[in-house]
Scaffold this active site. Structure first.
Site, PDB file in Angstrom:
ATOM      1  CG  HIS A  58      -1.993  -1.016   1.207  1.00 29.70           C
ATOM      2  ND1 HIS A  58      -3.066  -0.996   2.079  1.00 29.70           N
ATOM      3  CD2 HIS A  58      -2.181  -2.078   0.393  1.00 29.70           C
ATOM      4  CE1 HIS A  58      -3.875  -2.013   1.800  1.00 29.70           C
ATOM      5  NE2 HIS A  58      -3.359  -2.691   0.787  1.00 29.70           N
ATOM      6  CD  GLU A  60      -1.874   4.565   3.177  1.00 32.31           C
ATOM      7  OE1 GLU A  60      -1.611   3.669   2.350  1.00 32.31           O
ATOM      8  OE2 GLU A  60      -3.039   4.902   3.463  1.00 32.31           O
ATOM      9  CB  CYS A  88      -6.360  -0.053   4.951  1.00 30.65           C
ATOM     10  SG  CYS A  88      -4.713  -0.790   5.014  1.00 30.65           S
ATOM     11  CB  CYS A  91      -1.751   1.894   5.998  1.00 26.84           C
ATOM     12  SG  CYS A  91      -1.355   1.014   4.472  1.00 26.84           S
TER      13      CYS A  91
HETATM   14 ZN    ZN Z   1      -3.287   0.322   3.606  1.00 27.54          ZN
END
Ligand code: ZN
Length: 161
Positions: A58, A60, A88, A91
């Site tokens: 992801h 981040e 999310c 993260c």
């Molecule tokens: Zn994430």
């Protein structure tokens, strides 16, 4: 909603620009992030899940990893994570482990759910007891596993984090 300084607004806009650019280039989903400390961009990240077959890639997470490598430290204390979308649970947890001071985001998890990225399900799962989760979790106590924890406490050169 909070007002950002012009500089902070530019940092958030950069995270959004990354989300657009790398989504169109085929890196993955439409998510971008940057890590900033003392007015300096430590690292930029974007979603690379589908292009690298890494479900943890992801924006981040990628930005946190790059920033830590860049400064040679596992702590991002004093830093701000700017991200094009509310993190999310993975993260968000990474941001806590990295000890960032602040998270600034543009789209919300609700916006993400509308386009097919439903984090709410994972937020709900985290709140459940382990035995009640969708992924079965079996607790199997082990004396050896406990012993390893004791050895950690006795490890003279351990690096705490
Ligand atoms: Zn994430």
């Amino acid at each position: 909603m909070t007002q950002l300084t012009p500089e902070e607004s530019r940092f958030l806009a950069r995270a959004v620009a990354l989300s657009r650019k790398h989504m169109h280039q085929g890196a993955g989903g439409p998510f971008g992030a940057i890590i900033v400390r003392d007015g300096k961009v430590l690292a930029e990240g974007w979603n690379e899940v589908t292009s690298t077959n890494d479900p943890t890639a992801h924006a981040e997470i990628n930005a946190i990893r790059k920033a830590c490598r860049q400064i040679g430290d596992f702590s991002l204390s004093g830093a701000t994570l700017y991200t094009s979308c509310e993190p999310c649970p993975m993260c968000l947890a990474a941001a806590y482990w990295a000890r960032v001071d602040r998270i600034v985001y543009a789209n919300t998890r609700i916006h993400a759910a509308v386009i097919g990225f439903d984090d709410q399900h994972i937020y709900d799962e985290v709140a459940r007891e382990p035995g009640d989760r969708e992924i079965p979790m079996l607790h199997v106590p082990s004396e050896e596993a406990r012993a390893v924890f004791e050895e950690w406490l006795g490890k003279a050169d351990r690096v705490e984090y």
